[in-house]
Design a protein around this motif. Structure first.
Motif, PDB file in Angstrom:
ATOM      1  N   UNK A 156       0.845  -1.210   0.000  1.00  0.00           N
ATOM      2  CA  UNK A 156       0.000   0.000   0.000  1.00  0.00           C
ATOM      3  C   UNK A 156       0.869   1.244   0.000  1.00  0.00           C
ATOM      4  N   UNK A 157       0.567   2.130  -0.932  1.00  0.00           N
ATOM      5  CA  UNK A 157       1.290   3.407  -1.001  1.00  0.00           C
ATOM      6  C   UNK A 157       0.343   4.502  -0.550  1.00  0.00           C
ATOM      7  N   UNK A 158       0.835   5.344   0.356  1.00  0.00           N
ATOM      8  CA  UNK A 158       0.022   6.495   0.754  1.00  0.00           C
ATOM      9  C   UNK A 158       0.923   7.702   0.949  1.00  0.00           C
ATOM     10  N   UNK A 159       0.458   8.829   0.461  1.00  0.00           N
ATOM     11  CA  UNK A 159       1.215  10.079   0.571  1.00  0.00           C
ATOM     12  C   UNK A 159       2.650   9.910   0.077  1.00  0.00           C
ATOM     13  N   UNK A 160       2.792   9.233  -1.033  1.00  0.00           N
ATOM     14  CA  UNK A 160       4.108   9.131  -1.666  1.00  0.00           C
ATOM     15  C   UNK A 160       5.078   8.185  -0.985  1.00  0.00           C
ATOM     16  N   UNK A 171       3.412   3.595  -9.520  1.00  0.00           N
ATOM     17  CA  UNK A 171       3.880   2.887  -8.322  1.00  0.00           C
ATOM     18  C   UNK A 171       5.138   2.050  -8.569  1.00  0.00           C
ATOM     19  N   UNK A 172       5.549   2.008  -9.825  1.00  0.00           N
ATOM     20  CA  UNK A 172       6.698   1.185 -10.207  1.00  0.00           C
ATOM     21  C   UNK A 172       7.914   1.453  -9.313  1.00  0.00           C
ATOM     22  N   UNK A 173       8.126   2.732  -8.994  1.00  0.00           N
ATOM     23  CA  UNK A 173       9.349   3.120  -8.276  1.00  0.00           C
ATOM     24  C   UNK A 173       9.404   2.551  -6.846  1.00  0.00           C
ATOM     25  N   UNK A 174       8.266   2.060  -6.330  1.00  0.00           N
ATOM     26  CA  UNK A 174       8.269   1.498  -4.970  1.00  0.00           C
ATOM     27  C   UNK A 174       8.622   0.006  -4.961  1.00  0.00           C
ATOM     28  N   UNK A 175       8.721  -0.570  -6.165  1.00  0.00           N
ATOM     29  CA  UNK A 175       8.907  -2.023  -6.267  1.00  0.00           C
ATOM     30  C   UNK A 175      10.149  -2.535  -5.558  1.00  0.00           C
ATOM     31  N   UNK A 222      -3.093  -9.307   2.931  1.00  0.00           N
ATOM     32  CA  UNK A 222      -3.263  -7.852   2.891  1.00  0.00           C
ATOM     33  C   UNK A 222      -3.082  -7.311   4.304  1.00  0.00           C
ATOM     34  N   UNK A 223      -2.800  -6.025   4.414  1.00  0.00           N
ATOM     35  CA  UNK A 223      -2.872  -5.364   5.709  1.00  0.00           C
ATOM     36  C   UNK A 223      -4.335  -5.173   6.092  1.00  0.00           C
ATOM     37  N   UNK A 224      -4.628  -5.228   7.383  1.00  0.00           N
ATOM     38  CA  UNK A 224      -6.013  -4.988   7.836  1.00  0.00           C
ATOM     39  C   UNK A 224      -6.205  -3.477   8.011  1.00  0.00           C
ATOM     40  N   UNK A 225      -6.031  -2.780   6.904  1.00  0.00           N
ATOM     41  CA  UNK A 225      -6.185  -1.329   6.878  1.00  0.00           C
ATOM     42  C   UNK A 225      -7.585  -1.024   6.338  1.00  0.00           C
ATOM     43  N   UNK A 226      -7.930   0.266   6.257  1.00  0.00           N
ATOM     44  CA  UNK A 226      -9.234   0.618   5.702  1.00  0.00           C
ATOM     45  C   UNK A 226      -9.372   0.007   4.300  1.00  0.00           C
ATOM     46  N   UNK A 227      -8.284   0.103   3.510  1.00  0.00           N
ATOM     47  CA  UNK A 227      -8.314  -0.453   2.154  1.00  0.00           C
ATOM     48  C   UNK A 227      -8.423  -1.981   2.191  1.00  0.00           C
ATOM     49  N   UNK A 228      -7.580  -2.598   3.003  1.00  0.00           N
ATOM     50  CA  UNK A 228      -7.582  -4.062   3.090  1.00  0.00           C
ATOM     51  C   UNK A 228      -8.904  -4.611   3.596  1.00  0.00           C
TER      52      UNK A 228
END
Ligand code: FAD
Length: 321
Positions: A10-14, A45-49, A94-100
């Motif tokens: 998960x990417x958030x705020x860069x 998002x490639x750059x976070x790989x 997945x993370x148990x985040x709002x998205x997950x």
């Protein structure tokens, strides 16, 4: 049994959220020596790989599309289903985040699989992978195993330690082209409220205020202590209802569930609905004027006193460290 496991980054705020690295660590356990493939969906998002590979992913698959810039259940499920179709994983974490929390049941239903949500630990025992998850608002824990089909789980942030970062690790970062279409919801604008700085659900230190804080201004000493400790400020619903702070800070049954290393409850009585969101914190400190306050029953350390005297003293002492 070695498995291929798909893990959602998960990417958030860069930046990548820490829970992505925790999910990779959980994914490694599920994989039992098999391959861990991290997936990233977003606009660019490639750059976070590579960072995911440094934290233990063997390979990364990305789905990039301007329509994935903000999370929507339709867009992300189309992206993830395409990757699942391609990779055919035997495990998904997945993370148990709002998205997950939003995405995982939708995908599990589409895959016809079960889902173990909000796991706080997992281990190999007696030939099975055993997941532990809290139930009854954290008053008890249950253990679950998957007997058939894909092992699909979400993990609670801050409970499973990420692997140490290893910058010498390398692996492929490839992209999958998916036509994202027929979105029934579109995010037109994101209005941010209150919280800045450390993300409450991933914070290692939380200074939480209750009705005892007495006003919006009363939160200032808590924020100062949080700044010194590199933590985040949270709140009870009592404080939110009284308009001392924004509801995005609320911790508890109807707020956020948090598991920091250190939780300092200030002027919070310890209602069962509040405990549901924080009682699994690793170390709990309670500051309350009332020695009979319920919060002391879950606290590792209790300070009976006026929070407006105690907190500035703590802040001064921590500044010296
Ligand atoms: P209070 O209970 O009023 O406690 C204030 C405390 O501050 C007291 O213990 C007092 O001794 C202490 N105090 C006062 N002045 C000082 C001082 N100067 N120094 C030190 N201590 C002081 N609550 C949540 O928090 N999260 C939830 O998610 C949540 N969900 C709910 C869901 C439902 C369906 C319901 C019915 C309730 C829910 N609640 C939730 C509300 C919950 O029941 C309590 O009402 C709420 O947690 C009380 O907040 P509080 O502890 O801040 O306030």
């Amino acid at each position: 049994m070695a498995r291929k496991v798909l893990v959602l980054g998960e990417v958030r705020d860069g930046a990548l959220r820490n829970v992505s690295f925790e999910a990779i660590a959980a994914g490694k356990t599920v994989a039992e020596g098999g391959e861990v493939v991290a997936v990233l969906a977003g606009e660019a998002v490639q750059s976070f790989g590579q960072e995911l590979i440094h934290y233990g992913a063997d390979r990364v698959v990305t789905v990039e599309d301007a329509k994935l810039a903000a999370y929507t259940p339709d867009g992300y499920s189309q992206a993830l289903l395409a990757v699942i179709e391609q990779e055919k994983p035997e495990g998904i974490v997945f993370g148990h985040t709002a998205l997950g929390k939003d995405l995982s049941p939708k995908l599990a239903a589409r895959l016809g699989s079960g889902l173990i949500s909000d796991a706080t630990s997992l281990e190999e025992a007696g030939g099975n992978l055993v997941f532990t998850r809290p139930i009854y608002s954290g008053k008890a824990f249950e253990k679950k195993i998957v007997t058939d089909g894909v092992i699909f789980a979400t993990i609670r942030p801050n409970n499973i330690a990420p692997l140490a970062k290893d910058e010498s690790r390398s692996g492929d970062v490839t992209s999958v082209s998916v036509e994202i279409k027929d979105l029934r919801t579109i995010v037109k604008d994101v209005v941010r409220k209150a919280t800045q700085g450390v993300d409450l659900s991933e914070a290692k230190v939380i200074i939480a205020g209750g009705r005892g804080v007495k006003s919006e201004d009363g939160f200032k000493p808590l924020q100062e202590l949080a700044d010194v400790l590199g933590g985040a400020v949270g709140a009870s619903r009592g404080a939110c209802d009284a308009d001392y702070c924004d509801y995005s800070l609320q911790i508890g049954q109807t707020g956020k569930v948090v598991t920091p290393d250190l939780y300092i409850a200030c002027g919070i009585s310890g209602a069962i609905q509040h405990l549901a969101g924080m009682s699994n914190s690793k170390v709990i400190v309670a500051i309350n004027k009332d020695p009979e306050a319920n919060i002391f029953k879950v606290a590792d350390y209790g300070i009976v006193g006026d929070l407006f005297e105690v907190i500035p003293m703590l802040t001064e002492e921590f500044k010296k460290l």
